[in-house]
Design a protein around this motif. Sequence first.
Motif, PDB file in Angstrom:
ATOM      1  N   LEU A 219       0.873  -1.173   0.000  1.00  0.00           N
ATOM      2  CA  LEU A 219       0.000   0.000   0.000  1.00  0.00           C
ATOM      3  C   LEU A 219       0.908   1.219   0.000  1.00  0.00           C
ATOM      4  O   LEU A 219       1.875   1.273   0.768  1.00  0.00           O
ATOM      5  N   ALA A 220       0.606   2.176  -0.877  1.00  0.00           N
ATOM      6  CA  ALA A 220       1.416   3.395  -0.961  1.00  0.00           C
ATOM      7  C   ALA A 220       0.500   4.610  -0.974  1.00  0.00           C
ATOM      8  O   ALA A 220      -0.608   4.567  -1.523  1.00  0.00           O
ATOM      9  N   VAL A 221       0.970   5.698  -0.363  1.00  0.00           N
ATOM     10  CA  VAL A 221       0.194   6.932  -0.277  1.00  0.00           C
ATOM     11  C   VAL A 221       1.072   8.095  -0.704  1.00  0.00           C
ATOM     12  O   VAL A 221       2.238   8.191  -0.300  1.00  0.00           O
ATOM     13  N   GLY A 222       0.506   9.000  -1.512  1.00  0.00           N
ATOM     14  CA  GLY A 222       1.231  10.180  -1.961  1.00  0.00           C
ATOM     15  C   GLY A 222       1.031  10.392  -3.447  1.00  0.00           C
ATOM     16  O   GLY A 222       0.540   9.501  -4.164  1.00  0.00           O
ATOM     17  N   GLY A 223       1.409  11.576  -3.917  1.00  0.00           N
ATOM     18  CA  GLY A 223       1.232  11.899  -5.328  1.00  0.00           C
ATOM     19  C   GLY A 223       1.947  10.938  -6.254  1.00  0.00           C
ATOM     20  O   GLY A 223       1.424  10.567  -7.303  1.00  0.00           O
ATOM     21  N   GLU A 254       6.745  18.131  -9.918  1.00  0.00           N
ATOM     22  CA  GLU A 254       5.579  18.674  -9.218  1.00  0.00           C
ATOM     23  C   GLU A 254       5.511  18.107  -7.802  1.00  0.00           C
ATOM     24  O   GLU A 254       4.431  17.893  -7.260  1.00  0.00           O
ATOM     25  N   LYS A 255       6.660  17.864  -7.239  1.00  0.00           N
ATOM     26  CA  LYS A 255       6.771  17.250  -5.910  1.00  0.00           C
ATOM     27  C   LYS A 255       5.914  18.005  -4.894  1.00  0.00           C
ATOM     28  O   LYS A 255       6.113  19.173  -4.628  1.00  0.00           O
ATOM     29  N   THR A 256       4.909  17.295  -4.364  1.00  0.00           N
ATOM     30  CA  THR A 256       3.997  17.941  -3.426  1.00  0.00           C
ATOM     31  C   THR A 256       3.936  17.142  -2.131  1.00  0.00           C
ATOM     32  O   THR A 256       3.403  16.022  -2.113  1.00  0.00           O
ATOM     33  N   GLY A 271       4.030  14.494  10.504  1.00  0.00           N
ATOM     34  CA  GLY A 271       4.832  15.507   9.826  1.00  0.00           C
ATOM     35  C   GLY A 271       4.488  15.596   8.356  1.00  0.00           C
ATOM     36  O   GLY A 271       3.443  15.124   7.913  1.00  0.00           O
ATOM     37  N   GLU A 272       5.387  16.229   7.589  1.00  0.00           N
ATOM     38  CA  GLU A 272       5.213  16.369   6.142  1.00  0.00           C
ATOM     39  C   GLU A 272       5.957  15.230   5.447  1.00  0.00           C
ATOM     40  O   GLU A 272       7.123  14.971   5.738  1.00  0.00           O
ATOM     41  N   ALA A 273       5.299  14.576   4.537  1.00  0.00           N
ATOM     42  CA  ALA A 273       5.894  13.436   3.842  1.00  0.00           C
ATOM     43  C   ALA A 273       5.704  13.570   2.335  1.00  0.00           C
ATOM     44  O   ALA A 273       4.811  14.274   1.866  1.00  0.00           O
ATOM     45  N   LEU A 274       6.571  12.868   1.599  1.00  0.00           N
ATOM     46  CA  LEU A 274       6.423  12.789   0.147  1.00  0.00           C
ATOM     47  C   LEU A 274       5.757  11.483  -0.273  1.00  0.00           C
ATOM     48  O   LEU A 274       5.059  11.439  -1.285  1.00  0.00           O
ATOM     49  N   SER A 347      -6.613  15.382   0.869  1.00  0.00           N
ATOM     50  CA  SER A 347      -7.421  14.335   0.213  1.00  0.00           C
ATOM     51  C   SER A 347      -6.487  13.410  -0.561  1.00  0.00           C
ATOM     52  O   SER A 347      -5.917  13.800  -1.581  1.00  0.00           O
ATOM     53  N   LEU A 348      -6.323  12.206  -0.062  1.00  0.00           N
ATOM     54  CA  LEU A 348      -5.399  11.244  -0.662  1.00  0.00           C
ATOM     55  C   LEU A 348      -6.050   9.878  -0.777  1.00  0.00           C
ATOM     56  O   LEU A 348      -6.739   9.427   0.136  1.00  0.00           O
ATOM     57  N   LYS A 349      -5.810   9.223  -1.908  1.00  0.00           N
ATOM     58  CA  LYS A 349      -6.241   7.834  -2.080  1.00  0.00           C
ATOM     59  C   LYS A 349      -5.011   6.945  -2.130  1.00  0.00           C
ATOM     60  O   LYS A 349      -3.983   7.315  -2.695  1.00  0.00           O
ATOM     61  N   ALA A 350      -5.132   5.772  -1.538  1.00  0.00           N
ATOM     62  CA  ALA A 350      -4.010   4.847  -1.488  1.00  0.00           C
ATOM     63  C   ALA A 350      -3.885   4.084  -2.805  1.00  0.00           C
ATOM     64  O   ALA A 350      -4.876   3.790  -3.476  1.00  0.00           O
TER      65      ALA A 350
END
Length: 377
Positions: A219-223, A254-256, A271-274, A347-350
Amino acid sequence: MIQWVYTRRYNIKAVYDQFPHSNVIFRLINQYYFVYIVNWSEKDPVVTRDHLEKMEILLNKELGTEEFYRSRKSYVRRSGSRHMKKAMVIVNPSSGKEQAKQYVEQIDAKLRERGYTTDVRQTEKEGDATLFAEEACENQIDVLVSMGGDGTLNETINGMAEKEFRPKLGVIPLGTVNDFARALDIPLEAEEAITLLDEDRTQKADIGKIGDHYFLNILAVGGIAEATAEVTADQKTSLGALAYLIEGIKTLKEKTPFDLKVQADGQNWEGEALIFLAALTNSVGGFEKLAPKAEPNDGVFHCFIIKDVALPKFIKLMTSLLRGQLGEEKDVIYMRANEVELYSKTSLKANIDGDIGEELPLRLHVLSRHIEVFSQH
């Protein structure tokens, strides 16, 4: 008197004078002949098992396999008190550049050599493999074989998971990446993988659970994770595992970063993650060094949180990932946990096993040693 009509390559119709309005279709698979369908008319006497066996004997005599047939029948009589073993083969006919069908006969012959009756099911649409697997569990099928890519296997697992009875699982990998097969050391060549069905060697494997859904690898999360889920079938066919890496690199400009809160078996991080990764196996996207310490049945997720870093540093972290050293980097948080909870205001989908799944917040859980898989170990 009996006449034989060869209706198709593998079908032989028996027309028996005693039953002029009826016929029996035999399906031929290598040296095995068995009743495929009985087209019986009410105008004829009632057919008995003796009639069908007589037809089988006559057919094998005509085809020159009478001795083989009689020896097999003798074995069945000697072991008649044993449980008749059953197998189901789930086939995705479009997998492996549409080569799946050519292996069906090999699998069928291999299973029959081991004394199984086989039921071959072909998927036609999304969700079919799940329905077939559920049926296999309900009917207490002994062996369930999944032949296709990771998507077919994922559907199969979703039909098996947490059922009261779960068959032993055979995996014939015909996909582009085949992460689960890599992790369990199952040969990536279909013919070699089929030989494992002739062995009694199996190993237990973990699966992951999210709500009512189950997964096998990651499972991965992020742009970046969402971007890799957009990899097309054509890209995977032409580029293989590199397609995921290339699609991920496209998003770097476009690293967000996103806010993330992780709770994992008493460990907490915020915290803030990529990107966030929770791996069950060591093979992800065809790269077998993401989580080098991961075992298929160790009962935990191997979690990586890549912090918000500058682009050059992030590229360096990706090279560490390819070398299997991601967990050693100071800008990466590494955790092992059986249960993981993920929260974010963004708002993130895995990305779940390569497909877009549910939206955060999420709770993940490992079902430890939940399935039994034919393997080389």
